[in-house]
Each structure stands twice: as structure tokens, then as C-alpha cells.
Design a protein around this motif. Structure first.
Motif, PDB file in Angstrom:
ATOM      1  N   GLU A   1      19.669 -35.072  18.302  1.00 52.82           N
ATOM      2  CA  GLU A   1      18.648 -35.988  17.801  1.00 52.82           C
ATOM      3  C   GLU A   1      17.707 -35.229  16.878  1.00 52.82           C
ATOM      4  OE1 GLU A   1      14.922 -38.663  19.522  1.00 52.82           O
ATOM      5  OE2 GLU A   1      16.361 -37.809  20.905  1.00 52.82           O
ATOM      6  N   ILE A   2      17.445 -35.784  15.715  1.00 51.68           N
ATOM      7  CA  ILE A   2      16.499 -35.211  14.766  1.00 51.68           C
ATOM      8  C   ILE A   2      15.293 -36.138  14.705  1.00 51.68           C
ATOM      9  CG2 ILE A   2      16.136 -34.497  12.358  1.00 51.68           C
ATOM     10  CD1 ILE A   2      18.332 -32.873  13.809  1.00 51.68           C
ATOM     11  N   LYS A   3      14.111 -35.596  14.960  1.00 43.98           N
ATOM     12  CA  LYS A   3      12.888 -36.404  14.924  1.00 43.98           C
ATOM     13  C   LYS A   3      12.458 -36.615  13.472  1.00 43.98           C
ATOM     14  CE  LYS A   3      11.968 -36.483  19.415  1.00 43.98           C
ATOM     15  NZ  LYS A   3      12.097 -37.696  20.185  1.00 43.98           N
ATOM     16  N   PRO A   4      12.040 -37.840  13.133  1.00 47.85           N
ATOM     17  CA  PRO A   4      11.548 -38.087  11.776  1.00 47.85           C
ATOM     18  C   PRO A   4      10.167 -37.471  11.600  1.00 47.85           C
ATOM     19  CG  PRO A   4      11.236 -40.038  13.103  1.00 47.85           C
ATOM     20  CD  PRO A   4      11.972 -39.046  13.964  1.00 47.85           C
ATOM     21  N   ASP A   5       9.828 -37.100  10.366  1.00 48.51           N
ATOM     22  CA  ASP A   5       8.494 -36.569  10.113  1.00 48.51           C
ATOM     23  C   ASP A   5       7.643 -37.619   9.407  1.00 48.51           C
ATOM     24  OD1 ASP A   5      10.217 -36.268   7.953  1.00 48.51           O
ATOM     25  OD2 ASP A   5       9.141 -34.559   7.134  1.00 48.51           O
TER      26      ASP A   5
END
Length: 106
Positions: free
Chosen positions: A27-31
Motif C-alpha cells: 500500500e502506498i499512502k497518497p500525499d
């Protein structure tokens, strides 16, 4: 719903009806955008995502928007997620899932 063609005409399945859902591997967190951070915008961007039979991300559609550039950031992060694919009768299949990307100021 059954999805487009219930998976029979090349369209993705929906979870349920004998389809085991995909499992999240990365999972990649949005910035945040500077504009959204300055304005104190918080909430969720909801995405409808096709997880392909190889576990990668196919089409991504914004279902619920936050604006201020956060929708685009959510889509960009989503495209980098990785899954173990959904299966139907032991065979990897494309599946449609809904994902909520949360934006919270810390």
C-alpha cells in the motif's frame, strides 16, 4: 452487481459469487497537495479500481471526490499498490474493488 458480463465477456468480476477477493501486498499512502494542506481539507477519496489477474492495477475511477488535487494524488498512489490476485475456482481473475483513500492532517 455482477460487473460487466459477470466476468464472461472479458469484464472484471465483483467480489462475492465464488470470487475470493484480492489481498493487499503493498500500500502506498497518497500525499497532500500544498493547497489542500493550507485549506485544512480532510476526508476520503473513494476509488473504483480494477485489480488485474496479475495483481497489478488496471482502470481507476474516482467515485467520491475531495478536490484540491487530492483526487489525482489518490489515483497516482493507487496505481502503485500491489495485490495478490482475486481467484475464481482457483484461477486468477480481474476484479472490481472499491478503495477509500483517507486524507488526515497530522
Amino acid at each position: 452487481g455482477k460487473g460487466i458480463g459477470g466476468g464472461t465477456r472479458g469484464g472484471p468480476y465483483r467480489s462475492g459469487s465464488g470470487v475470493t477477493p484480492p489481498q493487499l501486498r503493498q500500500e502506498i499512502k497518497p500525499d497532500y497537495t500544498e493547497d489542500a494542506r493550507r485549506r485544512g481539507i480532510e476526508g476520503e477519496v473513494v476509488l473504483e479500481v480494477v485489480v488485474l489477474a496479475d495483481g497489478s492495477i488496471g482502470s481507476v475511477r474516482v467515485v467520491r471526490s475531495l478536490g484540491f488535487g487530492l483526487d489525482e494524488r489518490a489515483v497516482r498512489a493507487m496505481r502503485r499498490w500491489q495485490f495478490s490476485p482475486a481467484e475464481r475456482r482457483g484461477v486468477a481473475v480481474d476484479v472490481v474493488v472499491e478503495v477509500a483513500m483517507e486524507f488526515r492532517l497530522r
